[in-house]
Design an enzyme around this catalytic site. Sequence first.
Site, PDB file in Angstrom:
ATOM      1  N   ASP A 114      64.367  36.132  40.725  1.00  0.00           N
ATOM      2  CA  ASP A 114      64.759  35.242  41.611  1.00  0.00           C
ATOM      3  C   ASP A 114      64.579  35.507  43.162  1.00  0.00           C
ATOM      4  O   ASP A 114      64.685  36.292  43.751  1.00  0.00           O
ATOM      5  CB  ASP A 114      66.486  35.376  41.486  1.00  0.00           C
ATOM      6  CG  ASP A 114      67.150  34.703  40.408  1.00  0.00           C
ATOM      7  OD1 ASP A 114      66.791  33.552  40.013  1.00  0.00           O
ATOM      8  OD2 ASP A 114      67.664  35.713  39.610  1.00  0.00           O
ATOM      9  N   HIS A 157      63.242  37.620  34.434  1.00  0.00           N
ATOM     10  CA  HIS A 157      63.569  36.472  35.261  1.00  0.00           C
ATOM     11  C   HIS A 157      63.685  37.234  36.638  1.00  0.00           C
ATOM     12  O   HIS A 157      64.400  37.950  36.911  1.00  0.00           O
ATOM     13  CB  HIS A 157      64.924  35.963  34.832  1.00  0.00           C
ATOM     14  CG  HIS A 157      64.953  34.538  35.697  1.00  0.00           C
ATOM     15  ND1 HIS A 157      64.880  33.377  35.390  1.00  0.00           N
ATOM     16  CD2 HIS A 157      66.072  34.432  36.645  1.00  0.00           C
ATOM     17  CE1 HIS A 157      65.200  32.444  36.134  1.00  0.00           C
ATOM     18  NE2 HIS A 157      66.128  33.118  37.044  1.00  0.00           N
ATOM     19  N   ASP A 160      70.690  29.203  33.633  1.00  0.00           N
ATOM     20  CA  ASP A 160      70.528  30.157  34.447  1.00  0.00           C
ATOM     21  C   ASP A 160      72.204  30.386  35.502  1.00  0.00           C
ATOM     22  O   ASP A 160      72.465  29.505  36.365  1.00  0.00           O
ATOM     23  CB  ASP A 160      69.547  30.092  35.601  1.00  0.00           C
ATOM     24  CG  ASP A 160      69.309  30.991  36.295  1.00  0.00           C
ATOM     25  OD1 ASP A 160      70.039  32.050  36.240  1.00  0.00           O
ATOM     26  OD2 ASP A 160      68.327  30.981  37.321  1.00  0.00           O
ATOM     27  N   MET A 202      70.723  24.932  36.177  1.00  0.00           N
ATOM     28  CA  MET A 202      71.700  25.889  36.964  1.00  0.00           C
ATOM     29  C   MET A 202      73.212  25.871  36.632  1.00  0.00           C
ATOM     30  O   MET A 202      73.700  24.674  36.600  1.00  0.00           O
ATOM     31  CB  MET A 202      71.537  25.557  38.323  1.00  0.00           C
ATOM     32  CG  MET A 202      70.110  26.094  38.816  1.00  0.00           C
ATOM     33  SD  MET A 202      69.271  27.581  38.556  1.00  0.00           S
ATOM     34  CE  MET A 202      70.805  28.754  39.075  1.00  0.00           C
ATOM     35  N   MET A 221      64.612  34.110  46.748  1.00  0.00           N
ATOM     36  CA  MET A 221      65.469  33.221  47.630  1.00  0.00           C
ATOM     37  C   MET A 221      65.114  33.265  49.088  1.00  0.00           C
ATOM     38  O   MET A 221      64.769  34.532  49.481  1.00  0.00           O
ATOM     39  CB  MET A 221      66.918  33.783  47.545  1.00  0.00           C
ATOM     40  CG  MET A 221      67.505  33.658  46.072  1.00  0.00           C
ATOM     41  SD  MET A 221      69.182  34.234  46.014  1.00  0.00           S
ATOM     42  CE  MET A 221      69.349  34.309  44.398  1.00  0.00           C
ATOM     43  N   HIS A 230      61.579  32.251  39.279  1.00  0.00           N
ATOM     44  CA  HIS A 230      62.568  31.138  39.810  1.00  0.00           C
ATOM     45  C   HIS A 230      62.618  31.228  41.375  1.00  0.00           C
ATOM     46  O   HIS A 230      63.174  31.882  42.221  1.00  0.00           O
ATOM     47  CB  HIS A 230      64.151  31.349  39.116  1.00  0.00           C
ATOM     48  CG  HIS A 230      65.052  30.606  39.618  1.00  0.00           C
ATOM     49  ND1 HIS A 230      66.402  30.477  39.546  1.00  0.00           N
ATOM     50  CD2 HIS A 230      64.849  29.235  40.089  1.00  0.00           C
ATOM     51  CE1 HIS A 230      66.909  29.489  39.967  1.00  0.00           C
ATOM     52  NE2 HIS A 230      66.221  28.834  40.227  1.00  0.00           N
ATOM     53  N   SER A 288      67.880  38.918  34.510  1.00  0.00           N
ATOM     54  CA  SER A 288      67.659  38.682  35.904  1.00  0.00           C
ATOM     55  C   SER A 288      67.660  39.979  36.749  1.00  0.00           C
ATOM     56  O   SER A 288      68.795  40.702  36.807  1.00  0.00           O
ATOM     57  CB  SER A 288      68.674  37.538  36.542  1.00  0.00           C
ATOM     58  OG  SER A 288      68.480  37.662  37.815  1.00  0.00           O
ATOM     59  N   MET A 299      63.848  29.903  44.792  1.00  0.00           N
ATOM     60  CA  MET A 299      64.785  29.110  45.257  1.00  0.00           C
ATOM     61  C   MET A 299      64.415  28.981  46.968  1.00  0.00           C
ATOM     62  O   MET A 299      64.840  29.579  47.909  1.00  0.00           O
ATOM     63  CB  MET A 299      66.028  29.689  45.232  1.00  0.00           C
ATOM     64  CG  MET A 299      66.657  29.432  43.870  1.00  0.00           C
ATOM     65  SD  MET A 299      67.853  30.764  43.303  1.00  0.00           S
ATOM     66  CE  MET A 299      66.774  32.046  42.726  1.00  0.00           C
TER      67      MET A 299
END
Length: 221
Positions: free
Chosen positions: A36, A34, A176, A138, A38, A67, A9, A69
């Site tokens: 992330d 990966h 994750d 998660m 957000m 991913h 990540s 979010m």
Amino acid sequence: MSSKLIAPSILAADFGNLQRDIEMVNNSEADWFHIDIMDGVFVPNISFGMPVLKAIAKHADKTIDVHLMIVDPDRYIKVFAELGSNILTVHYEACTHLHRTLQAIKAEGMKVGVALNPHTSINVLEDTINDIDLVCVMSVNPGFGGQSFIENTYDKVIQLKELIAIKGASTLIEIDGGVTNENAKALVDAGADVLVTGSYVFKSDNQAETIKELRALANSN
Ligand code: DX5
Ligand code: ZN
């Protein structure tokens, strides 16, 4: 049996040396990146957005697993496809019309993932599992790297594995949050296919070696 995959990540990378850390992943035994994203609304933190993903994609030479979010992810499906995402994961909790969102992601030529928060039951995927390429379970509450692993994850992975088998789906199970050398093997034994790992890798002294060890653990019998 296909190999179990390791997805470092980038949230835990050194953003002042992003290209160096991307090259480390390129040259390591890692399988995926990966990423992330957000928004400060769906989760209580803001990570980075499109320009940073664009810079990552320019250097990354492995599968890019994004991913999201964020609330209302449908707004950005096309943009993430154009930026080079290979897999686009949305949160079950952020999608009012999940089935429609899944079709829209596939229509842009990406693999589709659905992430479940720790409080969300596996059962909610009964009617969509055959449309999902990857379920991201998660194992921490999303929003931050470096949190400790929630033990209930094992039960969820076992239930999910069962659901996939019953429905004859070919969905991958991704874990994750809080993955380390201490839980990697047990997670794979429970049914995990992909292990995301942030701080455990990036805070280690020899990152490529840590990825190698984790991958070996995940693929040991
Ligand atoms: C958490 C993120 C994770 C995180 C994992 O919201 O979705 O991908 O970066 O980091 P570690 O491995 O440090 O828990
Ligand atoms: Zn993530």
